[in-house]
Design an enzyme around this catalytic site. Sequence first.
Site, mmCIF file in Angstrom:
data_model
loop_
_atom_site.group_PDB
_atom_site.id
_atom_site.type_symbol
_atom_site.label_atom_id
_atom_site.label_comp_id
_atom_site.label_asym_id
_atom_site.label_seq_id
_atom_site.Cartn_x
_atom_site.Cartn_y
_atom_site.Cartn_z
ATOM 1 N N LYS A 148 -9.580 -12.628 5.956
ATOM 2 C CA LYS A 148 -8.111 -12.656 6.002
ATOM 3 C C LYS A 148 -7.611 -14.050 5.629
ATOM 4 C CE LYS A 148 -4.250 -10.729 8.663
ATOM 5 N NZ LYS A 148 -3.668 -9.868 7.642
ATOM 6 N N GLU A 180 -6.227 -0.768 -1.119
ATOM 7 C CA GLU A 180 -5.377 -0.781 0.078
ATOM 8 C C GLU A 180 -3.979 -1.205 -0.336
ATOM 9 O OE1 GLU A 180 -6.761 -3.855 2.835
ATOM 10 O OE2 GLU A 180 -7.500 -5.006 1.131
HETATM 11 N N1 PLP Z 1 -4.833 -4.841 4.322
HETATM 12 C C1 PLP Z 1 -4.256 -6.006 3.979
HETATM 13 C C2 PLP Z 1 -4.505 -6.574 2.627
HETATM 14 C C3 PLP Z 1 -3.428 -6.672 4.891
HETATM 15 O O1 PLP Z 1 -2.861 -7.845 4.545
HETATM 16 C C4 PLP Z 1 -3.192 -6.096 6.157
HETATM 17 C C5 PLP Z 1 -2.319 -6.762 7.135
HETATM 18 O O2 PLP Z 1 -1.741 -7.773 6.881
HETATM 19 C C6 PLP Z 1 -3.802 -4.879 6.460
HETATM 20 C C7 PLP Z 1 -4.624 -4.286 5.528
HETATM 21 C C8 PLP Z 1 -3.596 -4.228 7.799
HETATM 22 O O3 PLP Z 1 -4.341 -4.888 8.769
HETATM 23 P P1 PLP Z 1 -3.892 -4.839 10.302
HETATM 24 O O4 PLP Z 1 -3.863 -3.385 10.667
HETATM 25 O O5 PLP Z 1 -4.975 -5.564 10.992
HETATM 26 O O6 PLP Z 1 -2.558 -5.475 10.393
#
Ligand code: PLP
Length: 285
Positions: A148, A180
């Site tokens: 992240k 995604e």
């Molecule tokens: N995918 C990406 C690229 C993201 O930036 C995020 C959240 O910011 C998610 C998925 C969803 O992740 P989460 O459910 O942990 O917020």
Amino acid sequence: MEQIAYVNGSFVPMSEAKVSVLDRGFLFADGIYEVAAVLDGKLIDNASHLARLERSVGEIQLELPETTARIQEIQKELVARNNLVNGMVYLEVTRGADTGRDFAFPKGVKPTLIMFTSVKDIIGAPSAKSGIGVITVPDLRWTRRDIKSVALLAQVLAKQAAAEAGAGEAWMIEDGKVTEGGSSSAFILTQDDVLVTRQNGSAILPGCTRKAVVALAEERQLRVEERAFSIEEALAAKEAFITSATVFVQAVVTIDGKKVANGKPGPMTGRLREIYVDFAEATAV
Ligand code: PLP
């Protein structure tokens, strides 16, 4: 009252919340972030976010300047100081500010840790009822999307294109399949009631909300397949939705302007949203 931010050990008014121009987050996007939702003043699924934070920093050999237990205390104190009821806490840790701009890791430099909060009515957001449209864009990101990282330029461009098209999210496409959303995980419900979402791996971020929704669905005997799907499959699906910490579960009703099913949020999406909200409330800290 001015918003309060946290910067390297201090709680300060937002206008005084500053880091160096030499900060490696600013110069190299050499940093990691996390976003946890806040409902009724409590953090949602925060253990999962802190576990992912630890994993992300480990993958780039960055040491957290505080323990995750202390980070949670700071998150809570920030929520309290801002009288935040519903919204989110953003946190970012970078490899700190060196004395110049050398690519290799600096020695003896303390990482930067900042946090701030923002207000959002996640439960009552109009798009929670109406669903959103998504557009598709090529996935332009690097190949370690499981980290992240604050390097979000591809998502900035994807979500700007979505905003210009009047859509709520961009689904990124690689080799003909959805990876995604720009800031969310992507799901479909097939005509034979199988919940499909891409398997974790380096092609996507392991979403915390995705993880919880998959587990909650499986506990309820719903069939889940973790695999990639195409836009053709999504357009032929019964339902489609996204998940993230800041939207929870949100219906996708159009893709590139074409309706998913009847173009309305589906019943399973609504049900999973309710189940997730119950889970969120039950596990809030
Ligand atoms: N995918 C990406 C690229 C993201 O930036 C995020 C959240 O910011 C998610 C998925 C969803 O992740 P989460 O459910 O942990 O917020």
